[in-house]
Design a protein around this motif. Structure first.
Motif, PDB file in Angstrom:
ATOM      1  N   ASP A   1       0.854  -1.194   0.000  1.00  0.00           N
ATOM      2  CA  ASP A   1       0.000   0.000   0.000  1.00  0.00           C
ATOM      3  C   ASP A   1       0.895   1.251   0.000  1.00  0.00           C
ATOM      4  OD1 ASP A   1       0.916  -0.785   2.528  1.00  0.00           O
ATOM      5  OD2 ASP A   1      -0.780   0.119   3.579  1.00  0.00           O
ATOM      6  N   GLN A   2       2.008   1.171   0.742  1.00  0.00           N
ATOM      7  CA  GLN A   2       2.981   2.280   0.755  1.00  0.00           C
ATOM      8  C   GLN A   2       4.194   1.840  -0.047  1.00  0.00           C
ATOM      9  OE1 GLN A   2       2.317   2.821   5.365  1.00  0.00           O
ATOM     10  NE2 GLN A   2       4.039   4.064   4.693  1.00  0.00           N
ATOM     11  N   TYR A   3       4.068   1.901  -1.356  1.00  0.00           N
ATOM     12  CA  TYR A   3       5.107   1.339  -2.209  1.00  0.00           C
ATOM     13  C   TYR A   3       6.236   2.328  -2.490  1.00  0.00           C
ATOM     14  CZ  TYR A   3       1.796   3.758  -5.208  1.00  0.00           C
ATOM     15  OH  TYR A   3       0.947   4.695  -5.714  1.00  0.00           O
TER      16      TYR A   3
ATOM     17  N   PRO B   1       6.302   2.352  -8.021  1.00  0.00           N
ATOM     18  CA  PRO B   1       4.875   2.366  -8.385  1.00  0.00           C
ATOM     19  C   PRO B   1       4.422   1.072  -9.085  1.00  0.00           C
ATOM     20  CG  PRO B   1       5.994   4.358  -9.175  1.00  0.00           C
ATOM     21  CD  PRO B   1       7.053   3.466  -8.597  1.00  0.00           C
TER      22      PRO B   1
ATOM     23  N   ALA C   1       2.518  -1.285  -6.702  1.00  0.00           N
ATOM     24  CA  ALA C   1       1.311  -0.791  -6.021  1.00  0.00           C
ATOM     25  C   ALA C   1       0.277  -1.911  -5.916  1.00  0.00           C
ATOM     26  CB  ALA C   1       0.725   0.380  -6.805  1.00  0.00           C
TER      27      ALA C   1
END
Ligand code: HEC
Length: 198
Positions: A103-105, A108, A111
């Motif tokens: 969720d907090q990648y 990108p 993700a």
């Protein structure tokens, strides 16, 4: 008090030894061999769990080796170039699709999609309740938690604390949109998401 110190020293020594052992093994390529067979097209849960473990071990052992060679800044480039290809190498080996998502990648490309985000929420709630999350087979996917330890914080911890300024600068240059800092130990960093029927 003395006893506590001795236990701590013992633990540190053990860790040092276990790292050393892992490093020598790395050169011989350590990843545990797992039978590639699938049962009627769908691998059972135990086999899927082993895929995730093998991917984790492969990434973890190489990462430790790179950190030992040149510190976290050096290992960053290695992760930047190799993390996805290494995960894909396990996908190819077992003819499944394995992704490492968050969720907090940081990247990108990692993700989490809505189904993966739902699993992440469940796992986070379990950790918050003091329970260790486990693998989960759901709607044709196998999910497995990725939890932080102290080593991870060199690149995913708090800038200026566990995450050195020098390392942070390099992270920001490689990943201008980075969301993957500020973690503590035993937190959910992400999940492996394995498509059972690719
Ligand atoms: C040397 C720095 C470094 C260390 C130490 C490190 N990571 Fe990472 N991590 C990265 C980089 C760089 C990426 C982005 C890789 C990419 O481009 O695919 C990443 C990506 C990830 C991802 C994929 C999701 C995302 O944010 O893109 C997960 C999950 C992850 N790391 C977990 C961990 C865990 C768990 C540990 C500790 C066992 C750890 N990392 C230790 C640098 C590091």
């Amino acid at each position: 008090m003395k006893k506590v110190i001795m236990v701590a020293a013992g633990a540190i020594l053990m860790t040092a030894l276990s790292c050393q052992k892992e490093q020598t093994q790395v050169t011989e390529n350590t990843a545990t061999e797992i039978p590639a067979e699938k049962k009627q097209g769908i691998p059972d849960e135990e086999i899927l769990k082993n895929y995730a473990t093998e991917a984790q071990q492969l990434l973890g052992s190489q990462l430790k080796q790179k950190i030992a060679e040149g510190g976290p800044e050096n290992a960053l480039e290695f992760c930047n170039i190799n993390a996805i290809p290494l995960t894909e190498s396990i996908s190819k080996k077992y003819k499944v699709t394995i992704k490492r998502v968050s969720d907090q990648y940081r990247n990108p490309d990692n993700a989490a999609n809505p189904s993966e985000l739902a699993v992440i929420t469940t796992y986070k709630a379990m950790l918050a309740a003091g329970k260790m999350p486990e693998g989960l087979l759901k709607d044709g996917y196998y999910y497995s938690p990725i939890v932080t330890n102290a080593m991870c914080l060199q690149c995913h911890g708090t800038p200026g604390k566990e995450l050195a300024e020098k390392t942070h600068l390099k992270i920001k240059s490689l990943y201008p949109q980075d969301k993957a800092t500020g973690y503590g130990v035993d937190e959910l960093r992400g999940i492996f998401s394995i498509a059972v029927n690719p």
